[in-house]
Design a protein around this motif. Structure first.
Motif, short mmCIF file in Angstrom:
data_model
loop_
_atom_site.label_atom_id
_atom_site.label_comp_id
_atom_site.label_asym_id
_atom_site.label_seq_id
_atom_site.Cartn_x
_atom_site.Cartn_y
_atom_site.Cartn_z
N VAL A 63 -28.75 -7.12 -11.11
CA VAL A 63 -30.09 -7.64 -10.84
C VAL A 63 -31.02 -7.18 -11.96
O VAL A 63 -30.93 -6.04 -12.44
N CYS B 54 -25.05 -9.69 -2.33
CA CYS B 54 -25.77 -8.59 -2.98
C CYS B 54 -27.21 -8.54 -2.46
O CYS B 54 -27.94 -9.53 -2.58
N ILE C 125 -29.58 -2.38 -6.03
CA ILE C 125 -28.72 -3.47 -5.56
C ILE C 125 -27.50 -2.88 -4.88
O ILE C 125 -27.00 -1.81 -5.27
N ALA D 114 -30.79 -6.83 -3.00
CA ALA D 114 -31.51 -6.13 -4.06
C ALA D 114 -32.99 -6.02 -3.69
O ALA D 114 -33.54 -6.89 -3.01
#
Length: 479
Positions: free
Chosen positions: A321, A275, A256, A277
């Motif tokens: 994550v 973010c 991430i 990921a």
């Protein structure tokens, strides 16, 4: 093999067809290798002593197919077999032997090829035969060596194919080239003597890998050739370099990376943290967020940071994550919170007038042009114009000066509703123009001012009565 499904019309059988075997010990489902006893139809030697070398190695056979006894196919000394694989057509009198699985050697990278590799002292031998009795073969072809398990050869061993120039002297065709003149007509030196041929370097022409071994021979496949390999060429064993270490194990951990936008805000403003990921093996991911200050509103892979109650300084927003195996990864994005901007304050400009005049001259116009530009740029600001009259001037000049300034600004496109006019009792031959941002007012220390007097309507003029007496009507003449 005695015959097949369509005998006697058919004499060659391929994969998917039935053949009949004659022998003993048959079992349903048993797999057989179909082999063929070979002989050279040409009886021509590729090198001197080839027939003797082949005889010393043993009787050559070729494996050409696989076949399996079918269900209910055993009929006394005869068996019905289904051909499952062929690399050549099966014909009557081919032989069937129980199939034995042979291990397949693993290919190794032999490393850089040296065409002039020096002798290394390892096991040497010779190519005595090629598949189909060919004399010239290349990459991917099968060859047979005169060395086997008795010399320590095993499947997976590697050999260089080698050739000496002196061996060409023994070849009926190649030897003719040595007998031809190599000199130019004007060259006086003699040909190179045959004795010098032995001093020429040995050449390496290719590589082969051993696939199968018998007591006195071995079967190899050519994996690389620089030119045609000849039956009769030599071979020398060599050890390929060790393989490179295996690549590191691929991680299944998610990754991430979180980035703020914008990275710097004023207190009370918001920043969006995004973010990105990934999961190396595409497992589902879920996001969660935390912050060192402020309030976070998450939405999928975004989080909105509210800095309304945050003191100036850095704020760390951490995104985490998690995959469905409970493997996690985190990334932190830093948002810099600055103090809120200072509240705007009113500013003023002074317009000077000549004594006993309310005329806006060029110098005053230049100042008012700047005021008009500020009002255009600050659409929510207003203006307050305070007119003055100096000692000895009539007081009405204060109102006239304020109105003339307003009229000039209106002429520059400023809405008159945004301009307020006042008059001041402080003696001065000027007019003050204040730009007042929204939510503010002119400072208390500004000159005391009063609203301009309302315009008055002058009284209507009165008519004077005439002092002349009315004249008597004229006499009329009789009819």
């Amino acid at each position: 093999v005695t015959s097949g499904w369509d005998s006697p019309s058919q004499t060659r059988f391929a994969s998917g067809q039935y053949v009949y075997l004659t022998g003993s010990g048959f079992q349903e489902g048993q797999q057989y290798a179909i082999i063929r006893k070979l002989k050279d139809p040409n009886r021509w030697e590729g090198f001197t002593g080839q027939r003797s070398a082949v005889a010393q190695a043993g009787q050559p056979y070729g494996e050409i197919a696989h076949a399996t006894i079918v269900q209910g196919g055993v009929r006394g000394n005869t068996a019905i077999a289904l051909v499952t694989f062929t690399c050549d057509g099966i014909v009557p009198h081919d032989l069937a032997i129980p199939f034995v699985e042979r291990p397949t050697p693993r290919y190794k990278d032999p490393g850089p090829f040296d065409p002039y590799a020096l002798p290394n002292g390892k096991t040497t031998g010779r190519i005595i035969l090629a598949k189909d009795w060919d004399q010239l073969v290349g990459k991917g072809r099968i060859v047979y060596l005169n060395i086997g398990a008795d010399k320590g050869v095993k499947p997976g061993d590697y050999f260089h194919v080698t050739r000496f120039y002196k061996d060409l002297m023994k070849d009926p065709g190649d030897s003719l080239s040595f007998k031809a003149s190599t000199l130019e007509e004007t060259q006086a030196l003699p040909n190179i003597p045959s004795s010098k041929i032995d001093e020429l370097p040995r050449r390496a022409l290719g590589n082969l890998m051993v696939m199968n071994v018998s007591p006195k021979s071995s079967t190899g496949i050519l994996t690389f050739t620089m030119e045609d390999t000849k039956v009769g060429d030599g071979v020398e064993m060599f050890e390929p370099p060790p393989p490179p270490p295996p690549p590191p194990a691929v991680s299944t951990m998610p990754s991430i990376n979180c980035v703020p936008n914008p990275a710097t805000v004023k207190r009370g403003e918001s920043s969006t943290v995004t973010c990105d990921a990934t999961s190396p093996d595409n497992h589902p991911l879920t996001f969660s967020y935390s912050t060192s200050a402020g309030r976070i509103t998450p939405r999928d892979n975004n989080a909105l940071l509210d800095t309304s109650d945050v003191a100036p300084g850095p704020v760390a927003v951490t995104g985490t994550v998690t995959d469905d195996r409970n493997q996690t990864a985190s990334s932190t994005a830093n948002v810099n919170v600055e103090p809120p901007p200072a509240a705007p304050t009113p500013t003023s400009q002074t317009i000077n007038f000549k004594r006993n005049s309310a005329y806006v001259d060029n110098k005053a116009k230049a100042i008012l042009d700047g005021v008009a530009l500020q009002l255009q740029q600050q659409a929510d600001a207003t203006a307050v114009v305070i007119g003055h009259s100096d000692t000895g001037e009539r007081k009405s000049l204060a109102t006239l000066r304020a109105n003339n300034v307003k009229n000039y600004l209106v002429g520059k496109g400023i809405d008159p509703k945004r301009i307020e006019t006042r008059t001041s009792v402080t003696p001065s031959g000027t007019a003050e123009v204040w730009i007042v941002p929204a939510g503010t007012s002119i400072p208390a220390e500004a000159a005391p001012a009063e609203a301009p007097p309302a315009a008055t309507t002058p009284p209507a003029p009165t008519r004077k009565r005439s002092s002349r007496k009315k004249s008597a009507p004229a006499a009329t003449s009789p009819h």
